[in-house]
Design a protein around this motif. Structure first.
Motif, PDB file in Angstrom:
ATOM      1  N   GLY A 104       0.797  -1.224   0.000  1.00  0.00           N
ATOM      2  CA  GLY A 104       0.000   0.000   0.000  1.00  0.00           C
ATOM      3  C   GLY A 104       0.822   1.264   0.000  1.00  0.00           C
ATOM      4  N   CYS A 105       2.148   1.117   0.136  1.00  0.00           N
ATOM      5  CA  CYS A 105       3.026   2.292   0.118  1.00  0.00           C
ATOM      6  C   CYS A 105       3.702   2.390  -1.242  1.00  0.00           C
ATOM      7  CB  CYS A 105       4.076   2.180   1.222  1.00  0.00           C
ATOM      8  SG  CYS A 105       5.252   3.548   1.248  1.00  0.00           S
ATOM      9  N   PRO A 106       3.455   3.436  -2.009  1.00  0.00           N
ATOM     10  CA  PRO A 106       4.015   3.529  -3.371  1.00  0.00           C
ATOM     11  C   PRO A 106       5.539   3.625  -3.398  1.00  0.00           C
ATOM     12  CG  PRO A 106       2.955   5.584  -2.730  1.00  0.00           C
ATOM     13  CD  PRO A 106       2.601   4.588  -1.680  1.00  0.00           C
ATOM     14  N   GLN A 107       6.174   3.948  -2.268  1.00  0.00           N
ATOM     15  CA  GLN A 107       7.625   4.056  -2.237  1.00  0.00           C
ATOM     16  C   GLN A 107       8.330   2.714  -2.059  1.00  0.00           C
ATOM     17  OE1 GLN A 107       7.166   7.111   0.957  1.00  0.00           O
ATOM     18  NE2 GLN A 107       8.801   8.178  -0.141  1.00  0.00           N
ATOM     19  N   VAL A 108       7.577   1.662  -1.773  1.00  0.00           N
ATOM     20  CA  VAL A 108       8.155   0.329  -1.538  1.00  0.00           C
ATOM     21  C   VAL A 108       8.183  -0.454  -2.836  1.00  0.00           C
ATOM     22  CG1 VAL A 108       7.882  -1.862  -0.314  1.00  0.00           C
ATOM     23  CG2 VAL A 108       7.372   0.294   0.854  1.00  0.00           C
ATOM     24  N   VAL A 109       9.354  -1.007  -3.157  1.00  0.00           N
ATOM     25  CA  VAL A 109       9.511  -1.859  -4.338  1.00  0.00           C
ATOM     26  C   VAL A 109       9.983  -3.234  -3.871  1.00  0.00           C
ATOM     27  CG1 VAL A 109      10.703  -2.196  -6.527  1.00  0.00           C
ATOM     28  CG2 VAL A 109      10.073   0.125  -5.791  1.00  0.00           C
ATOM     29  N   PHE A 110       9.218  -4.261  -4.185  1.00  0.00           N
ATOM     30  CA  PHE A 110       9.566  -5.618  -3.772  1.00  0.00           C
ATOM     31  C   PHE A 110      10.616  -6.206  -4.700  1.00  0.00           C
ATOM     32  CE2 PHE A 110       5.558  -4.978  -1.695  1.00  0.00           C
ATOM     33  CZ  PHE A 110       5.624  -5.748  -0.541  1.00  0.00           C
ATOM     34  N   ASP A 111      11.595  -6.914  -4.106  1.00  0.00           N
ATOM     35  CA  ASP A 111      12.611  -7.592  -4.907  1.00  0.00           C
ATOM     36  C   ASP A 111      12.114  -8.924  -5.445  1.00  0.00           C
ATOM     37  OD1 ASP A 111      14.170  -5.473  -4.198  1.00  0.00           O
ATOM     38  OD2 ASP A 111      15.486  -6.595  -2.865  1.00  0.00           O
ATOM     39  N   TYR A 112      11.284  -9.608  -4.648  1.00  0.00           N
ATOM     40  CA  TYR A 112      10.782 -10.934  -5.020  1.00  0.00           C
ATOM     41  C   TYR A 112       9.335 -11.060  -4.568  1.00  0.00           C
ATOM     42  CZ  TYR A 112      15.852 -11.639  -4.644  1.00  0.00           C
ATOM     43  OH  TYR A 112      17.205 -11.500  -4.734  1.00  0.00           O
ATOM     44  N   GLU A 113       8.648 -12.000  -5.178  1.00  0.00           N
ATOM     45  CA  GLU A 113       7.320 -12.367  -4.695  1.00  0.00           C
ATOM     46  C   GLU A 113       7.455 -12.922  -3.278  1.00  0.00           C
ATOM     47  OE1 GLU A 113       3.821 -15.694  -5.623  1.00  0.00           O
ATOM     48  OE2 GLU A 113       5.568 -15.487  -6.949  1.00  0.00           O
ATOM     49  N   VAL A 114       6.574 -12.514  -2.397  1.00  0.00           N
ATOM     50  CA  VAL A 114       6.603 -12.992  -1.013  1.00  0.00           C
ATOM     51  C   VAL A 114       5.911 -14.351  -0.956  1.00  0.00           C
ATOM     52  CG1 VAL A 114       5.948 -12.510   1.377  1.00  0.00           C
ATOM     53  CG2 VAL A 114       6.612 -10.630  -0.152  1.00  0.00           C
ATOM     54  N   GLN A 115       6.680 -15.387  -0.574  1.00  0.00           N
ATOM     55  CA  GLN A 115       6.150 -16.744  -0.607  1.00  0.00           C
ATOM     56  C   GLN A 115       6.115 -17.425   0.755  1.00  0.00           C
ATOM     57  OE1 GLN A 115       8.869 -18.231  -3.751  1.00  0.00           O
ATOM     58  NE2 GLN A 115       7.049 -18.426  -5.029  1.00  0.00           N
ATOM     59  N   ALA A 116       6.801 -16.874   1.731  1.00  0.00           N
ATOM     60  CA  ALA A 116       6.802 -17.491   3.061  1.00  0.00           C
ATOM     61  C   ALA A 116       6.813 -16.386   4.110  1.00  0.00           C
ATOM     62  CB  ALA A 116       7.984 -18.450   3.207  1.00  0.00           C
ATOM     63  N   ASN A 117       7.849 -16.343   4.946  1.00  0.00           N
ATOM     64  CA  ASN A 117       7.869 -15.366   6.046  1.00  0.00           C
ATOM     65  C   ASN A 117       8.959 -14.315   5.899  1.00  0.00           C
ATOM     66  OD1 ASN A 117       9.950 -17.289   6.578  1.00  0.00           O
ATOM     67  ND2 ASN A 117       9.955 -16.729   8.743  1.00  0.00           N
ATOM     68  N   MET A 118       9.589 -14.232   4.719  1.00  0.00           N
ATOM     69  CA  MET A 118      10.639 -13.239   4.490  1.00  0.00           C
ATOM     70  C   MET A 118      10.260 -12.309   3.350  1.00  0.00           C
ATOM     71  SD  MET A 118      14.347 -15.036   5.016  1.00  0.00           S
ATOM     72  CE  MET A 118      14.106 -16.447   3.944  1.00  0.00           C
ATOM     73  N   ILE A 119      10.615 -11.039   3.529  1.00  0.00           N
ATOM     74  CA  ILE A 119      10.316 -10.010   2.528  1.00  0.00           C
ATOM     75  C   ILE A 119      11.600  -9.245   2.227  1.00  0.00           C
ATOM     76  CG2 ILE A 119       8.998  -7.914   2.031  1.00  0.00           C
ATOM     77  CD1 ILE A 119       6.963  -8.926   4.183  1.00  0.00           C
TER      78      ILE A 119
END
Length: 346
Positions: free
Chosen positions: A274-289
């Protein structure tokens, strides 16, 4: 707001109670106690592997290094990814415990592909006396970047390794998180695919400090026992390792905690999206982001008390982005996650 590591979380109360109960009286040492025999039987049941050899050790590094030592020779090489824990976080412990077997890096990230592994196995399986010979393959599930191999991907890698005569080890420091995420059984993610040995983690998932090494070929048992003793990892008061692991497996506590950790990760990830400043490196699949945020935002969050890993400094231009890792454990309360997200979006 503690997202630094699932290593930083508390021990589950049921595990602590099991340790208190195990602390009564005098029992045989060095794994000759009833609790150790009970947990060995229970792990065989969980893995649907009645003949498996099961051993408890105190750390994940020990589990990985001793398992790989039983699968390799000093002149072999162990195939792993550049991000593997055995490569970046174990201070050459696998090389030490194997008597000199080196590591060969496969691929460019935290997951290897069959073509990448095949090329490495072909090269080292040539028989050339001048190079290290093909040894075991080690895979990590959940990977160091929080990603999963599907069961089909694991099967393809195991099939390839077997065609080349290489055994396969699974580093399962977050094994429970992977099982919970994939909705499979331990057997379906290990020996049924061709895994020969697994490091079955517990410390990151609510235990005080114990991991299990499961060798699906019992013929390797004696060697493991000797290597464990020679490597100074045979605990005399073994009952305290066994008590933790037995409580972990009782009534599915291990999966309950892993599912909660994964759910906490999903809750945090949803808020971060929900924060436009956050860019994910990978799809979140377990308990690590893994994600990148502007340095100024990191600085504000850290000053407010948020704890997570930064791959960079808080000092510098505010607008520059800095990569971060967030890890959720079973004990995180929804209120902590929501407080962090409120600060993020303030």
């Amino acid at each position: 707001m503690f997202f630094a590591s699932d290593n930083t979380g508390p021990v589950h109360p049921r595990v602590m109670q099991a340790l208190v109960q195990a602390n009564e009286g005098h029992v045989p040492s060095y794994g000759s106690d009833d609790l150790t025999r009970a947990v060995e039987t229970r792990i065989r049941e969980v893995f649907e592997a009645p003949e498996a050899a099961v051993y408890l050790v105190a750390t994940g590094t020990t589990a990985n290094a001793l398992a790989l030592a039983c699968l390799s020779r000093p002149w072999d090489t162990v195939f792993c990814t550049p991000e593997a824990h055995v490569q970046v976080d174990e201070c050459n412990a696998p090389e030490f415990y194997t008597g000199g077997a080196k590591l060969t890096l496969v691929g460019k990230a935290d997951r290897m592909t069959p073509p990448e592994l095949d090329a490495a196995l072909v090269h080292h399986g040539s028989g050339d006396v001048h190079i290290a010979q093909s040894g075991p393959v080690t895979l990590t599930q959940v990977t160091e970047n929080g990603r999963l191999y599907t069961l089909d991907e694991l099967r393809a890698l195991c099939d390839l390794a077997r065609r080349h005569g290489s055994p396969v080890h699974l580093d399962g420091a977050r094994f429970a998180n992977a099982v919970a995420a994939l909705g499979c059984t331990p057997a379906e993610m290990t020996w049924k695919l061709g895994i020969d040995a697994v490091s079955f983690g517990g410390t990151k998932n609510g235990l005080m400090g114990v991991e299990a090494v499961v060798l699906f070929d019992p013929a390797r048992a004696r060697e493991f026992e000797l290597r464990r003793k020679r490597g100074a990892h045979l605990f005399s008061k073994h009952r305290y390792l066994a008590a933790q692991m037995l409580a972990y497996l009782e009534d599915g506590l291990w999966l309950e905690m892993a599912a909660q950790a994964n759910a906490n990760g999903a809750r945090l990830a949803e808020g971060l999206r929900g924060c436009p400043q956050v860019v994910f490196d990978y799809e979140v699949q377990a308990n690590m982001i893994f994600a990148t945020l502007p340095r100024g935002l990191h600085r504000r969050l850290h000053e407010a008390g948020a704890k997570y890993t930064l791959f960079g400094s808080l000092e510098g231009p505010e607008e520059d982005t800095v990569r971060a890792r967030f890890v959720c454990d079973w004990s995180l309360r929804a209120e902590e996650i929501d407080r962090y997200l409120a600060l993020l979006n303030a």
